[in-house]
Design an enzyme around this catalytic site. Structure first.
Site, PDB file in Angstrom:
ATOM      1  N   HIS A   1       0.784   7.242   2.406  1.00 59.16           N
ATOM      2  CA  HIS A   1       1.171   6.359   1.300  1.00 59.16           C
ATOM      3  C   HIS A   1      -0.022   5.879   0.468  1.00 59.16           C
ATOM      4  O   HIS A   1      -0.129   4.701   0.114  1.00 59.16           O
ATOM      5  CB  HIS A   1       1.961   5.173   1.826  1.00 59.16           C
ATOM      6  CG  HIS A   1       3.330   5.524   2.359  1.00 59.16           C
ATOM      7  ND1 HIS A   1       3.987   6.693   2.027  1.00 59.16           N
ATOM      8  CD2 HIS A   1       4.170   4.842   3.201  1.00 59.16           C
ATOM      9  CE1 HIS A   1       5.165   6.714   2.633  1.00 59.16           C
ATOM     10  NE2 HIS A   1       5.296   5.617   3.350  1.00 59.16           N
TER      11      HIS A   1
ATOM     12  N   HIS B 218      10.078   2.654  -2.044  1.00 65.72           N
ATOM     13  CA  HIS B 218      10.230   2.588  -0.588  1.00 65.72           C
ATOM     14  C   HIS B 218      11.142   1.416  -0.210  1.00 65.72           C
ATOM     15  O   HIS B 218      10.739   0.493   0.506  1.00 65.72           O
ATOM     16  CB  HIS B 218       8.858   2.425   0.066  1.00 65.72           C
ATOM     17  CG  HIS B 218       8.781   2.925   1.476  1.00 65.72           C
ATOM     18  ND1 HIS B 218       9.712   2.584   2.444  1.00 65.72           N
ATOM     19  CD2 HIS B 218       7.890   3.744   2.087  1.00 65.72           C
ATOM     20  CE1 HIS B 218       9.371   3.167   3.584  1.00 65.72           C
ATOM     21  NE2 HIS B 218       8.271   3.876   3.403  1.00 65.72           N
TER      22      HIS B 218
ATOM     23  N   GLU C  36      13.663   8.089   0.243  1.00 64.97           N
ATOM     24  CA  GLU C  36      12.545   8.056  -0.685  1.00 64.97           C
ATOM     25  C   GLU C  36      12.450   9.374  -1.459  1.00 64.97           C
ATOM     26  O   GLU C  36      11.959  10.367  -0.930  1.00 64.97           O
ATOM     27  CB  GLU C  36      11.248   7.814   0.078  1.00 64.97           C
ATOM     28  CG  GLU C  36      11.284   6.610   1.012  1.00 64.97           C
ATOM     29  CD  GLU C  36      10.279   6.740   2.135  1.00 64.97           C
ATOM     30  OE1 GLU C  36       9.086   6.980   1.858  1.00 64.97           O
ATOM     31  OE2 GLU C  36      10.703   6.639   3.307  1.00 64.97           O
TER      32      GLU C  36
END
Length: 363
Positions: free
Chosen positions: A118, A189, A328
């Site tokens: 991420h 997210h 996602e």
């Protein structure tokens, strides 16, 4: 290097804006509220370009907040949980904490074992975005990511617009441009529980559909093993509706490795021109339905496996395993090392664009 003028124009009607808190240096974090029909409302923070609350009516018209998060800023700063955040520069994982682009190798932070997750240690979810446009139906947030940010090359200018596009429909439009070749893979997210997070229940009874023929099996570090594998005959087959918890305890090696679902579903081999259905989730008890449409080639389905009651959220709830699910939309994980995967490369003179639609109803 600028983003398209359309996302930088000031809006005519005012949005509902308030101060949510302050960063340690005194910088204000704002919360912007957008209201639809029948109590539908979304609250967006500038910190992390985060959806902090999302109120959705059930079949009887009763609204509930359906996303995990916090009532104040301090917990967002204290613990990196990704609740409702915008992820970048690269959502999901890059194996080995490095990638090569045009013959140059770029080392990244290994913040998930031996891998980068991420966007690294200080991803876009840890930044305070700028409000560049806002009205009663939309807000556009912007962020400048400098050359070398978390190891990624090129200065990246990013804009994200949250827009009400129906009575109970929210569209997210991500755009980015760069001054040097780089990687871009942005996503939302959200951690969703359609029963309402105040109930404290799990999402194992939520009925999920994902119209994908294949998914990516992973190793113990959640890095894809090879290419796509058929979902047919596995617990990963959601082409027809199944409760999330129906097969989550089956003796399947991929389920064991992830302690549940945490896998990319392969929707296409490249972004598509128009968003199409990526997933549908229904909560039988409340009747709430969420459909996600996206133009992205993949969607990561995560069943909240590592929520462990160490984080307290809204309504005084400790978030436990399977208290929420994530879907996602994104490029496939580890694509810089996989020439056969859809490419997340962005060159100068090109524009990254990603549109995902979150459509709610009740049955």
């Amino acid at each position: 290097m600028t983003l398209p003028p359309a996302v930088l124009l000031a809006a005519a009607a005012p949005a509902s804006r308030e101060v949510f808190g302050h960063l340690p240096d005194g910088t204000e974090v704002e919360r912007i509220r957008l209201a639809g029909a029948n109590g539908f409302e979304v609250a967006i923070l500038t910190y992390g370009a985060t959806i902090q609350a999302l109120h959705v009516p059930d079949r009887n018209g009763r609204t509930a907040d359906i996303v995990l998060g916090h009532d104040t800023l301090a917990p967002y700063l204290a613990t990196r949980s990704f609740f409702g955040a915008t992820i970048g520069r690269y959502a999901n994982r890059i194996a080995g904490g490095a990638f090569t682009l045009d013959g140059a190798t770029y080392p990244l932070a290994c913040n998930d074992g031996a891998n980068t997750l991420h966007g690294g240690v200080q991803g876009f979810d840890r930044r305070n975005w700028r409000v560049v446009a806002a009205d009663a139906a939309s807000v556009t947030l912007a962020l400048t990511s400098p050359d070398g940010d978390e190891g990624f090359p090129g200065t990246l200018e990013v804009a994200l617009t949250y827009r009400l596009t129906g009575p109970q429909e929210l569209t997210l439009t991500f755009e980015a441009v760069t001054d040097a070749p780089t990687l871009v893979n942005l996503t939302h997210h959200g951690f969703f529980n359609l029963a309402g997070v105040e109930t404290g229940g799990t999402v194992l009874d939520h009925v999920l559909t994902i119209p994908a023929e294949s998914y990516l099996p992973v190793d113990a570090g959640a890095i894809p093993l090879d290419g796509p594998a058929p979902v047919a005959g596995t617990p990963f087959d959601f082409r027809s509706p199944h409760p999330i918890g129906e097969r989550i305890h089956e003796a399947d090696e991929q389920i064991r490795l992830g302690r549940g679902y945490d896998h990319n579903y392969c929707l296409a081999d490249a972004p598509v021109p128009t968003p199409r259905l990526a997933a549908r989730v229904e909560h039988p008890g409340s009747g709430r339905v969420m459909e996600i449409l996206t133009d992205q080639p993949g969607v990561q389905f995560y069943s909240g496996n590592f929520l462990d009651e160490t984080v307290a959220g809204k309504f005084g709830r400790l978030y436990r395993q399977s208290a929420a699910f994530c879907l996602e939309p994104q490029f496939w994980p580890d694509s810089p090392h996989r020439p056969s995967f859809p490419s997340a490369r962005l060159d100068t003179g090109r524009r990254y664009s990603h549109t995902s639609v979150y459509r709610f109803s009740a049955t």
